[in-house]
Design a protein around this motif. Structure first.
Motif, mmCIF file in Angstrom:
data_model
loop_
_atom_site.group_PDB
_atom_site.id
_atom_site.type_symbol
_atom_site.label_atom_id
_atom_site.label_comp_id
_atom_site.label_asym_id
_atom_site.label_seq_id
_atom_site.Cartn_x
_atom_site.Cartn_y
_atom_site.Cartn_z
ATOM 1 N N ARG A 44 7.961 59.061 -18.535
ATOM 2 C CA ARG A 44 9.288 59.584 -18.761
ATOM 3 C C ARG A 44 9.065 60.912 -19.005
ATOM 4 O O ARG A 44 9.632 61.973 -18.409
ATOM 5 N N ARG A 47 8.001 62.590 -15.665
ATOM 6 C CA ARG A 47 9.187 63.070 -14.862
ATOM 7 C C ARG A 47 9.934 64.041 -15.209
ATOM 8 O O ARG A 47 10.490 65.227 -14.442
ATOM 9 N N GLU A 63 2.162 69.370 -10.538
ATOM 10 C CA GLU A 63 2.154 67.873 -10.717
ATOM 11 C C GLU A 63 0.895 67.381 -11.439
ATOM 12 O O GLU A 63 0.981 66.705 -12.609
#
Length: 98
Positions: A44, A47, A63
């Motif tokens: 979480r 993201r 990323e």
């Protein structure tokens, strides 16, 4: 060349190469172990941090950096989602988009 004596789980992972240099073998202790709840929390945070840091120029490198930073901080015990995100964004020189 032998990495361990007797085939056991030895802590010493250094071996001497043919010219006397020292090489290190990967050590599984460096990867860390996370419980399912922690994996969910870290996913979480990943993201949300990625969404905050996303820009037209960002991509796979961003990323990977975010994922690496989350894992590194989690390995030393950080679990607070807001602190994780703040530390990572600060390190990348970014501000949350909220």
């Amino acid at each position: 060349m032998r990495l361990t004596q007797g085939g056991g789980n030895a802590k010493n992972t250094s071996v001497r190469g043919t010219r006397g240099s020292i090489m290190s073998a990967p050590c599984t202790e460096n990867y860390g172990v996370f419980f399912p709840e922690e994996v969910e929390l870290l996913g979480r945070v990943y993201r949300e941090t990625l969404a905050s840091a996303k820009s037209p120029q960002s991509g796979e490198l961003l990323e990977g950096l975010i994922a690496s930073e989350i894992i590194g901080l989690a390995k030393v015990g950080e679990r607070d989602p807001h602190k994780l995100q703040s530390l990572i964004l600060a390190k990348l020189g970014l501000r949350p988009s909220r």
